[in-house]
Design an enzyme around this catalytic site. Structure first.
Site, PDB file in Angstrom:
ATOM      1  N   GLN A  59     -33.345  47.919 -37.071  1.00 59.28           N
ATOM      2  CA  GLN A  59     -32.461  46.277 -36.464  1.00 59.28           C
ATOM      3  C   GLN A  59     -32.828  46.024 -35.577  1.00 59.28           C
ATOM      4  OE1 GLN A  59     -28.601  47.028 -37.924  1.00 59.28           O
ATOM      5  NE2 GLN A  59     -28.549  45.918 -34.985  1.00 59.28           N
ATOM      6  N   SER A  88     -31.642  43.745 -29.960  1.00 56.30           N
ATOM      7  CA  SER A  88     -31.351  44.075 -28.311  1.00 56.30           C
ATOM      8  C   SER A  88     -32.694  43.636 -28.024  1.00 56.30           C
ATOM      9  CB  SER A  88     -31.495  44.681 -28.099  1.00 56.30           C
ATOM     10  OG  SER A  88     -29.760  45.730 -28.692  1.00 56.30           O
ATOM     11  N   SER A 135     -34.231  51.355 -32.824  1.00 59.00           N
ATOM     12  CA  SER A 135     -34.410  52.488 -33.227  1.00 59.00           C
ATOM     13  C   SER A 135     -35.727  52.790 -34.683  1.00 59.00           C
ATOM     14  CB  SER A 135     -33.009  53.567 -33.975  1.00 59.00           C
ATOM     15  OG  SER A 135     -32.276  52.973 -32.842  1.00 59.00           O
ATOM     16  N   GLU A 148     -22.080  48.574 -38.936  1.00 61.01           N
ATOM     17  CA  GLU A 148     -22.703  49.741 -38.155  1.00 61.01           C
ATOM     18  C   GLU A 148     -21.796  50.430 -36.964  1.00 61.01           C
ATOM     19  OE1 GLU A 148     -25.165  47.668 -34.370  1.00 61.01           O
ATOM     20  OE2 GLU A 148     -26.131  49.678 -33.715  1.00 61.01           O
ATOM     21  N   GLU A 164     -16.454  49.498 -22.871  1.00 55.56           N
ATOM     22  CA  GLU A 164     -16.298  48.994 -21.830  1.00 55.56           C
ATOM     23  C   GLU A 164     -16.414  47.584 -23.408  1.00 55.56           C
ATOM     24  OE1 GLU A 164     -19.242  50.147 -20.803  1.00 55.56           O
ATOM     25  OE2 GLU A 164     -17.901  51.129 -19.864  1.00 55.56           O
TER      26      GLU A 164
HETATM   27  C1  FAD Z   1     -29.788  55.578 -29.411  1.00 58.25           C
HETATM   28  C2  FAD Z   1     -29.749  53.998 -29.010  1.00 58.25           C
HETATM   29  C3  FAD Z   1     -30.063  53.114 -30.478  1.00 58.25           C
HETATM   30  C4  FAD Z   1     -30.553  51.758 -30.641  1.00 58.25           C
HETATM   31  N1  FAD Z   1     -30.786  51.381 -31.326  1.00 58.25           N
HETATM   32  C5  FAD Z   1     -30.584  49.580 -31.277  1.00 58.25           C
HETATM   33  C6  FAD Z   1     -31.321  49.025 -32.485  1.00 58.25           C
HETATM   34  O1  FAD Z   1     -32.070  49.948 -33.352  1.00 58.25           O
HETATM   35  N2  FAD Z   1     -31.687  48.120 -32.865  1.00 58.25           N
HETATM   36  C7  FAD Z   1     -31.019  47.316 -31.777  1.00 58.25           C
HETATM   37  O2  FAD Z   1     -31.002  45.910 -31.702  1.00 58.25           O
HETATM   38  N3  FAD Z   1     -30.114  47.793 -30.401  1.00 58.25           N
HETATM   39  C8  FAD Z   1     -30.442  48.974 -30.439  1.00 58.25           C
HETATM   40  N4  FAD Z   1     -29.623  49.734 -29.287  1.00 58.25           N
HETATM   41  C9  FAD Z   1     -29.176  49.221 -28.415  1.00 58.25           C
HETATM   42  C10 FAD Z   1     -28.010  48.594 -28.033  1.00 58.25           C
HETATM   43  O3  FAD Z   1     -27.186  47.969 -29.482  1.00 58.25           O
HETATM   44  C11 FAD Z   1     -27.697  47.732 -26.776  1.00 58.25           C
HETATM   45  O4  FAD Z   1     -28.009  49.078 -25.811  1.00 58.25           O
HETATM   46  C12 FAD Z   1     -26.315  47.634 -26.636  1.00 58.25           C
HETATM   47  O5  FAD Z   1     -25.602  46.534 -27.280  1.00 58.25           O
HETATM   48  C13 FAD Z   1     -26.155  47.500 -24.569  1.00 58.25           C
HETATM   49  O6  FAD Z   1     -26.508  46.406 -24.114  1.00 58.25           O
HETATM   50  P1  FAD Z   1     -27.824  46.389 -22.925  1.00 58.25           P
HETATM   51  O7  FAD Z   1     -28.314  47.956 -23.250  1.00 58.25           O
HETATM   52  O8  FAD Z   1     -28.275  45.246 -22.911  1.00 58.25           O
HETATM   53  O9  FAD Z   1     -26.584  46.978 -22.038  1.00 58.25           O
HETATM   54  P2  FAD Z   1     -26.063  45.567 -20.874  1.00 58.25           P
HETATM   55  O10 FAD Z   1     -25.329  44.518 -21.925  1.00 58.25           O
HETATM   56  O11 FAD Z   1     -26.692  45.080 -20.147  1.00 58.25           O
HETATM   57  O12 FAD Z   1     -24.534  46.177 -20.313  1.00 58.25           O
HETATM   58  C14 FAD Z   1     -25.031  47.241 -18.936  1.00 58.25           C
HETATM   59  C15 FAD Z   1     -23.285  47.337 -18.974  1.00 58.25           C
HETATM   60  O13 FAD Z   1     -22.244  46.122 -18.335  1.00 58.25           O
HETATM   61  C16 FAD Z   1     -21.065  46.097 -19.149  1.00 58.25           C
HETATM   62  N5  FAD Z   1     -21.080  45.540 -20.293  1.00 58.25           N
HETATM   63  C17 FAD Z   1     -21.838  43.745 -20.773  1.00 58.25           C
HETATM   64  N6  FAD Z   1     -20.597  43.073 -20.614  1.00 58.25           N
HETATM   65  C18 FAD Z   1     -19.503  42.843 -20.830  1.00 58.25           C
HETATM   66  C19 FAD Z   1     -18.422  43.263 -21.086  1.00 58.25           C
HETATM   67  N7  FAD Z   1     -17.979  41.825 -21.460  1.00 58.25           N
HETATM   68  N8  FAD Z   1     -17.282  43.521 -19.792  1.00 58.25           N
HETATM   69  C20 FAD Z   1     -17.400  44.440 -19.961  1.00 58.25           C
HETATM   70  N9  FAD Z   1     -18.480  45.182 -19.612  1.00 58.25           N
HETATM   71  C21 FAD Z   1     -19.465  44.926 -19.846  1.00 58.25           C
HETATM   72  C22 FAD Z   1     -22.479  47.739 -20.392  1.00 58.25           C
HETATM   73  O14 FAD Z   1     -20.631  47.852 -21.199  1.00 58.25           O
HETATM   74  C23 FAD Z   1     -23.162  48.031 -20.253  1.00 58.25           C
HETATM   75  O15 FAD Z   1     -22.064  49.182 -18.647  1.00 58.25           O
HETATM   76  C24 FAD Z   1     -29.458  51.030 -29.069  1.00 58.25           C
HETATM   77  C25 FAD Z   1     -29.126  52.012 -28.015  1.00 58.25           C
HETATM   78  C26 FAD Z   1     -29.019  53.070 -27.878  1.00 58.25           C
HETATM   79  C27 FAD Z   1     -28.644  54.034 -27.111  1.00 58.25           C
END
Ligand code: FAD
Length: 391
Positions: A110, A113, A145, A228, A356
């Site tokens: 997928q 991100s 992933s 998901e 969150e």
């Molecule tokens: C093991 C694993 C597998 C993954 N696999 C995939 C995959 O296959 N494909 C894919 O596309 N993605 C994948 N991801 C990514 C995952 O979807 C993102 O990490 C997730 O959506 C969070 O985005 P970010 O890491 O950019 O954090 P950010 O969105 O930058 O968030 C940073 C912090 O800010 C907080 N925050 C952000 N917005 C808000 C809000 N509106 N209100 C309150 N708090 C907020 C968050 O909770 C977090 O603590 C994977 C992640 C992990 C850990």
């Protein structure tokens, strides 16, 4: 209030008898036989599934476990991508992709991100520009992933800039071997490389690989994320449904002769009680046929189950004592899944929607509280980027 039936149908239930007979006649079924029987995704419509109501789904799961049979492995394909293809793909796309996906012959990933778009996914900047009968794709995805092993991926990209950021996004099927795709594995602290960076440079994607209507991919992306959450919430293990559970930790303590320390005993009991509450919530979710319409219930379960997972893995690490602190230490085979689980556990409250963000969904959709303030609402994507740059 409607009563929730937590008991599985008995041994003489005709549905159970039929499923048990099938497994007796097919003691080691091939993936193709399981798919043909509809047992891989019983809740999907025919010909892939059985249009099964929740009870039949539970019977099939139960009988499969009893027979010691496992489903083909394709978690992202079957859990996230498949339901969107069933609902919105063209007949040709369904014909081409669904059966090999269900048989586990073609792994899917997928590609959502990006470095600048995680929780705020609609902020994505990967672009797909139409050029005759192809789209030319440029941009970068991250945390994908299984990308290094996948044959196909679902991807969302921006196809228009002059509308609000939730519009102008399109949804594609990407063959991962197209020229211009570079997959860079990311090493995690478990020692594995589950996720990857994926770079797209002038990748030419056939127009036939668009799913649904051009520019209207955001609704499908939201449904994929909801699927998901359902997929990450329906299993019984602590790692998004996989791996050991709090019950297994109690069993492990018992086989090791119990716990002398009353504080440790208290923590194990608390973990067990929490695990049981989550187990009942899982049954309630299945009983509500959540697979048919992914709703906020799965967000609720995920928001509760992920911190529980982290807590139980940390408890297990504490119970291992000093050895649990050392990477590669010889804690014994029975503790190994707990060691790996502890190292993976920080990811639980991030992947598939952070805790969150899940609480925002619960607040808005289950409790009816006002929407998160979005000062950028109504701006085009370019205006929104310009505004962000001035902050
Ligand atoms: C093991 C694993 C597998 C993954 N696999 C995939 C995959 O296959 N494909 C894919 O596309 N993605 C994948 N991801 C990514 C995952 O979807 C993102 O990490 C997730 O959506 C969070 O985005 P970010 O890491 O950019 O954090 P950010 O969105 O930058 O968030 C940073 C912090 O800010 C907080 N925050 C952000 N917005 C808000 C809000 N509106 N209100 C309150 N708090 C907020 C968050 O909770 C977090 O603590 C994977 C992640 C992990 C850990």
């Amino acid at each position: 209030m409607k009563r929730m039936d937590l008991d599985l149908p008995p041994d003489d239930d005709p549905r159970r008898v039929a499923v048990r007979r099938w497994f007796a006649e097919h003691p080691s079924p091939t993936p193709a036989e399981l798919v043909d029987a509809g047992y891989v995704v019983p809740h999907w419509p025919r010909p892939w599934g059985l249009d099964a109501e929740p009870e039949l789904q539970l019977i099939i799961e139960d009988e499969m476990r009893r027979a010691g049979v496992s489903k083909p492995v394709n978690p992202i394909g079957i859990g996230h991508c498949g339901p969107i293809l069933v609902a919105l793909a063209s007949d040709e796309q369904k014909e081409r992709y669904l059966v090999p996906m269900l048989r586990g012959e073609e792994l899917w990933c997928q590609l959502f991100s990006e470095p600048g778009a995680g929780s705020d996914l609609a902020n994505l900047s990967t672009r797909a520009e139409r050029d005759g009968d192809v789209y030319v794709l440029n941009g970068q995805k991250i945390w994908t992933s299984l990308a290094a092993h996948a044959k196909f991926g679902i991807l969302i990209a921006r196809t228009r800039n002059d509308v609000t950021k939730h519009r102008g996004i399109s949804y594609f099927i990407i063959p991962m071997d197209l020229p211009g795709i570079e997959v860079r594995p990311i090493r995690e602290m478990t020692g594995e490389a589950l996720f990857n960076e994926v770079i797209f440079t002038d990748v030419r994607v056939p127009v036939a690989n668009l799913i649904g209507e051009e520019h209207l991919g955001w609704g499908m992306a939201k449904t994929t994320l909801a699927n998901e959450r359902v997929s990450l919430s329906t299993g019984a293990g602590l790692q998004w449904g996989y791996g050991p559970s709090a019950r297994d930790l109690v069993e492990l303590c018992r086989t090791r002769g119990g716990l002398g320390d009353p504080v440790a005993r208290q923590r194990v009991v608390e973990a067990f009680v929490e695990g049981e509450i989550l187990r009942y919530h899982r049954l309630r979710m299945i009983s509500a046929a959540v697979n048919k319409k992914p709703g906020p219930d799965a967000s609720l379960r995920k928001a509760l189950a992920d911190p529980h997972g982290k807590k139980v893995f940390t408890l297990a690490r504490d119970l291992m004592g000093a050895e649990g602190l050392l990477a590669g230490s010889d804690v014994g085979a029975d503790w190994q899944p707990w060691m790996r689980g502890f190292l993976f556990s920080p990811a639980l409250t991030v992947g598939g929607g952070t805790s969150e963000v899940l609480r925002n969904i619960i607040a808005e959709r289950l409790l009816g509280l006002p929407h998160d303030v979005d000062v950028e609402q109504g701006l085009t994507w370019e205006e929104s980027r310009r505004l962000a740059a001035t902050r």
